[in-house]
Design a protein around this motif. Structure first.
Motif, PDB file in Angstrom:
ATOM      1  N   UNK A 133      19.256  -3.189   3.577  1.00 48.81           N
ATOM      2  CA  UNK A 133      20.023  -1.953   3.354  1.00 48.81           C
ATOM      3  C   UNK A 133      19.137  -0.974   2.606  1.00 48.81           C
ATOM      4  N   UNK A 134      18.942   0.225   3.161  1.00 48.83           N
ATOM      5  CA  UNK A 134      18.031   1.198   2.557  1.00 48.83           C
ATOM      6  C   UNK A 134      18.681   2.529   2.209  1.00 48.83           C
ATOM      7  N   UNK A 135      19.867   2.816   2.713  1.00 51.83           N
ATOM      8  CA  UNK A 135      20.566   4.065   2.389  1.00 51.83           C
ATOM      9  C   UNK A 135      21.333   3.901   1.082  1.00 51.83           C
ATOM     10  N   UNK A 136      21.338   4.929   0.266  1.00 48.60           N
ATOM     11  CA  UNK A 136      21.975   4.864  -1.047  1.00 48.60           C
ATOM     12  C   UNK A 136      23.437   4.430  -0.938  1.00 48.60           C
ATOM     13  N   UNK A 137      24.173   5.037  -0.006  1.00 52.21           N
ATOM     14  CA  UNK A 137      25.612   4.748   0.084  1.00 52.21           C
ATOM     15  C   UNK A 137      25.864   3.273   0.379  1.00 52.21           C
ATOM     16  N   UNK A 162      17.825  -2.775  -1.084  1.00 48.72           N
ATOM     17  CA  UNK A 162      16.579  -2.090  -1.447  1.00 48.72           C
ATOM     18  C   UNK A 162      16.887  -0.923  -2.378  1.00 48.72           C
ATOM     19  N   UNK A 163      17.005  -1.228  -3.679  1.00 49.79           N
ATOM     20  CA  UNK A 163      17.282  -0.174  -4.655  1.00 49.79           C
ATOM     21  C   UNK A 163      16.204   0.901  -4.636  1.00 49.79           C
ATOM     22  N   UNK A 164      14.947   0.503  -4.465  1.00 52.34           N
ATOM     23  CA  UNK A 164      13.847   1.471  -4.460  1.00 52.34           C
ATOM     24  C   UNK A 164      13.988   2.453  -3.310  1.00 52.34           C
ATOM     25  N   UNK A 165      14.452   1.974  -2.159  1.00 51.10           N
ATOM     26  CA  UNK A 165      14.678   2.864  -1.018  1.00 51.10           C
ATOM     27  C   UNK A 165      15.841   3.818  -1.295  1.00 51.10           C
ATOM     28  N   UNK A 166      16.915   3.290  -1.861  1.00 50.73           N
ATOM     29  CA  UNK A 166      18.080   4.119  -2.171  1.00 50.73           C
ATOM     30  C   UNK A 166      17.726   5.246  -3.134  1.00 50.73           C
ATOM     31  N   UNK A 167      16.795   4.986  -4.034  1.00 50.83           N
ATOM     32  CA  UNK A 167      16.413   5.982  -5.032  1.00 50.83           C
ATOM     33  C   UNK A 167      15.694   7.188  -4.442  1.00 50.83           C
ATOM     34  N   UNK A 186       0.822  -1.212   0.000  1.00 47.79           N
ATOM     35  CA  UNK A 186       0.000   0.000   0.000  1.00 47.79           C
ATOM     36  C   UNK A 186       0.850   1.255   0.000  1.00 47.79           C
ATOM     37  N   UNK A 187       2.026   1.224   0.627  1.00 46.76           N
ATOM     38  CA  UNK A 187       2.900   2.406   0.652  1.00 46.76           C
ATOM     39  C   UNK A 187       4.318   2.000   1.031  1.00 46.76           C
ATOM     40  N   UNK A 188       5.048   1.393   0.102  1.00 48.18           N
ATOM     41  CA  UNK A 188       6.430   0.985   0.424  1.00 48.18           C
ATOM     42  C   UNK A 188       7.338   2.161   0.724  1.00 48.18           C
ATOM     43  N   UNK A 189       7.021   3.330   0.153  1.00 48.72           N
ATOM     44  CA  UNK A 189       7.890   4.497   0.302  1.00 48.72           C
ATOM     45  C   UNK A 189       7.895   4.993   1.745  1.00 48.72           C
ATOM     46  N   UNK A 190       6.764   4.870   2.442  1.00 44.32           N
ATOM     47  CA  UNK A 190       6.719   5.235   3.858  1.00 44.32           C
ATOM     48  C   UNK A 190       7.612   4.293   4.666  1.00 44.32           C
ATOM     49  N   UNK A 191       7.547   3.004   4.348  1.00 45.28           N
ATOM     50  CA  UNK A 191       8.379   2.029   5.054  1.00 45.28           C
ATOM     51  C   UNK A 191       9.859   2.316   4.816  1.00 45.28           C
ATOM     52  N   UNK A 192      10.217   2.589   3.573  1.00 45.89           N
ATOM     53  CA  UNK A 192      11.621   2.865   3.261  1.00 45.89           C
ATOM     54  C   UNK A 192      12.104   4.135   3.957  1.00 45.89           C
ATOM     55  N   UNK A 193      11.247   5.155   3.993  1.00 45.65           N
ATOM     56  CA  UNK A 193      11.620   6.412   4.655  1.00 45.65           C
ATOM     57  C   UNK A 193      11.894   6.157   6.134  1.00 45.65           C
ATOM     58  N   UNK A 194      11.040   5.366   6.751  1.00 43.42           N
ATOM     59  CA  UNK A 194      11.206   5.031   8.163  1.00 43.42           C
ATOM     60  C   UNK A 194      12.490   4.239   8.383  1.00 43.42           C
ATOM     61  N   UNK A 195      12.760   3.301   7.483  1.00 48.54           N
ATOM     62  CA  UNK A 195      13.991   2.521   7.586  1.00 48.54           C
ATOM     63  C   UNK A 195      15.227   3.406   7.519  1.00 48.54           C
ATOM     64  N   UNK A 196      15.272   4.290   6.517  1.00 49.07           N
ATOM     65  CA  UNK A 196      16.448   5.144   6.362  1.00 49.07           C
ATOM     66  C   UNK A 196      16.663   6.022   7.590  1.00 49.07           C
ATOM     67  N   UNK A 247      21.597   9.638 -10.690  1.00 49.11           N
ATOM     68  CA  UNK A 247      22.252   8.315 -10.570  1.00 49.11           C
ATOM     69  C   UNK A 247      21.367   7.269  -9.882  1.00 49.11           C
ATOM     70  N   UNK A 248      20.129   7.126 -10.357  1.00 52.26           N
ATOM     71  CA  UNK A 248      19.220   6.173  -9.719  1.00 52.26           C
ATOM     72  C   UNK A 248      19.701   4.735  -9.938  1.00 52.26           C
ATOM     73  N   UNK A 249      19.183   3.854  -9.089  1.00 53.58           N
ATOM     74  CA  UNK A 249      19.597   2.450  -9.121  1.00 53.58           C
ATOM     75  C   UNK A 249      18.475   1.533  -9.598  1.00 53.58           C
ATOM     76  N   UNK A 250      17.534   2.087 -10.363  1.00 52.33           N
ATOM     77  CA  UNK A 250      16.392   1.276 -10.808  1.00 52.33           C
ATOM     78  C   UNK A 250      16.824   0.068 -11.631  1.00 52.33           C
ATOM     79  N   UNK A 251      17.965   0.174 -12.317  1.00 51.01           N
ATOM     80  CA  UNK A 251      18.477  -0.951 -13.103  1.00 51.01           C
ATOM     81  C   UNK A 251      19.723  -1.561 -12.465  1.00 51.01           C
ATOM     82  N   UNK A 252      19.962  -1.261 -11.189  1.00 48.17           N
ATOM     83  CA  UNK A 252      21.165  -1.755 -10.554  1.00 48.17           C
ATOM     84  C   UNK A 252      22.365  -0.895 -10.927  1.00 48.17           C
TER      85      UNK A 252
END
Length: 400
Positions: free
Chosen positions: A47-51, A308-313, A19-29, A333-338
């Protein structure tokens, strides 16, 4: 940070997450960018941070893809190469099929892609309504992928349906189990194709694989089948989801849609930004080959991590206003394709398909409106984020 601090009930197959993965990723980061979940497989790290995601993806020696399953939980729908291998072998596998995905090869496919897109739109343009997943998002990459591997375009549903059913239903569901059976049947078809091309090469993907070699030896039959299955999976699932995500977003952001209609030259940049904003593939697992530290956390040899590439993005340390779609991003430099040795080999082809779909859709039915109450999200987005149904209405137009 003690053990209690890193515990996080992360379930990427749940309806709540979908329903809202972006909220979960934000909380994780914010709370624990390197978190530990006990939801599946005896526990795994997220792992949810880009670095951290970027570092782990590039460090293939410590964070290995050479495992039986890149999914969490393990379900083993069949090995896919080169994604389930590490360099230098992964690089050698990629070299075999790279002729299909060079810039020149992709450009040669453009007329076929345009034909497939217009044929799909022709089927509903005069009606004034459509269901854009079934009528557009599925047939276009399905037909293009069939063309790529040398199979009849008309049989695209035989490939797309089991892949979509597997990737969009939660682990343990009857639908996913049935799809796994269908995927086994698809693997048998690939095996028959490969065996036939050993004696009767015909210039298709199977013939390319039969003639290929890695590190001075011919590919085994199993390797050829695993590579061909990867091409089928990669050609279908990501692009289907991305098309749906993009047309759904452009119904919400009418101003951006107006800009793209007025100046189609902006569409390529919009594709990149929308891929960042709603990455269709959420991430894959890696196996830790030695004790290591990342993001301040110690991870032990033999444990699994979910990248979690989607979170890193959407990491604000890398992207200004990460939860907004902005066409004025310079570097994206998004990671949608790795990234690195496992960056999606078909990324250039997928982005061309997405650009052409948006160009033709906005040119031919620019006033489409989504029936939001009837949009069906996927039951699970643990593998792929997208929708199952996007009904639209629009002013009917002439075919062709």
């Amino acid at each position: 940070m003690d053990e209690q601090d890193v515990r996080y009930d992360f379930d990427h197959h749940s309806a709540e997450f979908a329903a809202d993965p972006w909220r979960v990723y934000r909380d994780l980061r914010q709370r624990c960018p390197v978190a530990h979940s006990t939801t599946y497989d005896g526990g795994f790290w997220v792992l949810s941070a880009y670095r951290d995601v970027r570092r782990a993806t590039l460090d293939t020696a410590v964070f290995s893809s050479d495992l039986d399953d890149l999914l969490i939980p393990e379900e083993n729908p069949g090995r896919l190469l080169p994604v389930q291998s590490d360099p230098p072998l992964a690089t050698a596998y990629r070299a075999v099929i790279n002729p299909l995905f060079t810039s020149a090869a992709v450009r040669r496919l453009e007329p076929s892609i345009r034909r497939c897109v217009d044929a799909a739109i022709d089927a509903f343009a005069a009606v004034g309504s459509a269901e854009l997943i079934v009528d557009l998002a599925m047939p276009v990459p399905g037909a293009v992928t069939m063309c790529l591997v040398g199979w009849p375009e008309s049989e695209w549903l035989d490939v797309v349906h089991p892949i979509r059913e597997f990737s969009t239903h939660p682990s343990g569901s009857r639908e996913r189990a049935a799809a796994a059976v269908a995927l086994a049947g698809l693997r048998e078809r690939v095996t028959d194709n490969v065996r036939h091309r050993v004696t009767e090469p015909d210039g298709d993907l199977a013939s390319l694989l039969v003639a290929g070699s890695v590190r001075g030896r011919p590919l085994t039959e199993a390797e050829m089948v695993d590579i061909m299955m990867m091409v089928l999976f990669g050609g279908v699932d990501t692009t289907v989801a991305a098309i749906g995500n993009m047309v759904l977003y452009l119904d919400e952001d009418r101003e951006l849609r107006r800009q793209l209609i007025q100046d189609p030259r902006l569409i390529s940049g919009a594709v990149e930004e929308l891929l960042r904003y709603q990455a269709p593939v959420q991430g894959f697992a890696r196996l830790v080959t030695e004790d290591t530290e990342i993001g301040g956390q110690r991870i032990t040899q033999g444990e699994k991590v979910f990248l979690a590439w989607a979170a890193a993005n959407r990491d604000p340390e890398v992207f200004t206003d990460p939860d907004d779609v902005r066409l004025d991003r310079g570097r994206n430099p998004h990671l949608a394709f790795g990234i690195g040795s496992h960056r999606c080999i078909g990324a250039t082809l997928a982005k061309l398909e997405l650009r052409i779909v948006l160009e033709r859709l906005l040119a031919r039915i620019p006033d489409y409106r989504v029936d939001r109450k009837s949009v069906h999200p996927t039951p699970s987005c643990g593998t792929t984020f997208g929708s199952r149904r996007i009904p639209v209405t629009f002013t009917p137009t002439d075919v062709g």
